[in-house]
Design a protein around this motif. Sequence first.
Motif, PDB file in Angstrom:
ATOM      1  N   THR A 117       0.784  -1.121  -0.023  1.00 20.15           N
ATOM      2  CA  THR A 117      -0.092   0.194   0.123  1.00 20.15           C
ATOM      3  C   THR A 117       0.941   1.214  -0.131  1.00 20.15           C
ATOM      4  O   THR A 117       0.649   2.225  -0.836  1.00 20.15           O
ATOM      5  CB  THR A 117      -1.252   0.108   1.151  1.00 20.15           C
ATOM      6  N   ILE A 118       1.949   1.126   0.756  1.00 22.53           N
ATOM      7  CA  ILE A 118       2.708   2.682   0.937  1.00 22.53           C
ATOM      8  C   ILE A 118       3.566   2.727  -0.410  1.00 22.53           C
ATOM      9  O   ILE A 118       3.619   3.788  -0.965  1.00 22.53           O
ATOM     10  CB  ILE A 118       3.624   2.159   2.087  1.00 22.53           C
ATOM     11  N   THR A 119       3.776   1.426  -1.237  1.00 16.31           N
ATOM     12  CA  THR A 119       4.580   1.546  -2.403  1.00 16.31           C
ATOM     13  C   THR A 119       3.451   2.214  -3.402  1.00 16.31           C
ATOM     14  O   THR A 119       4.043   3.034  -4.258  1.00 16.31           O
ATOM     15  CB  THR A 119       5.011   0.049  -2.967  1.00 16.31           C
ATOM     16  N   ASN A 120       2.269   1.711  -3.522  1.00 13.40           N
ATOM     17  CA  ASN A 120       1.522   2.441  -4.504  1.00 13.40           C
ATOM     18  C   ASN A 120       1.129   3.850  -4.167  1.00 13.40           C
ATOM     19  O   ASN A 120       1.338   4.427  -5.238  1.00 13.40           O
ATOM     20  CB  ASN A 120       0.107   1.800  -4.190  1.00 13.40           C
ATOM     21  N   VAL A 121       0.971   4.042  -2.808  1.00 13.06           N
ATOM     22  CA  VAL A 121       0.947   5.747  -2.656  1.00 13.06           C
ATOM     23  C   VAL A 121       2.127   6.294  -3.076  1.00 13.06           C
ATOM     24  O   VAL A 121       1.980   7.561  -3.715  1.00 13.06           O
ATOM     25  CB  VAL A 121       0.701   5.928  -1.149  1.00 13.06           C
TER      26      VAL A 121
END
Length: 139
Positions: A117-121
């Motif tokens: 999720t952090i990577t996507n953000v």
Amino acid sequence: MTVIDAAEWASPPPTGGHLMPSPFHGERLKALRTDAGWSQAELAAKIDSDARQVSRYENNKVAPGLEAVIRIAQTFNVTVDYLLIEQAERRPLNAPSSHLDARLADLDQLTDDERATITNVIDALITKSKLRAITGDAG
């Protein structure tokens, strides 16, 4: 892990020295050198060695000593563990320092889904920034 029994260790090979397994990954050195576009002689000059020795390192004929491994890591800006540990990922030796370093180190405590999720953000924010730069939008 390679285990050498005592009898084998006590009997040096006919060429002299001991057949001690080396953790050094010569193929990684060769890949780093060729990616940089350097000949063995050019790399040798950068690490205070000679082309024949670089060839021996790359072909796992001999393992470089600790000082040579450090010079190699510094020359290519990779960590020593990348040169020695098969599972190690390539990381810069001299990573830029920022206020995010401590926070990034804490990411290991998250689950795989949370890290994804952090990577996507982050990817979305970088894409947004690039589009802003292309369109000339101030934000």
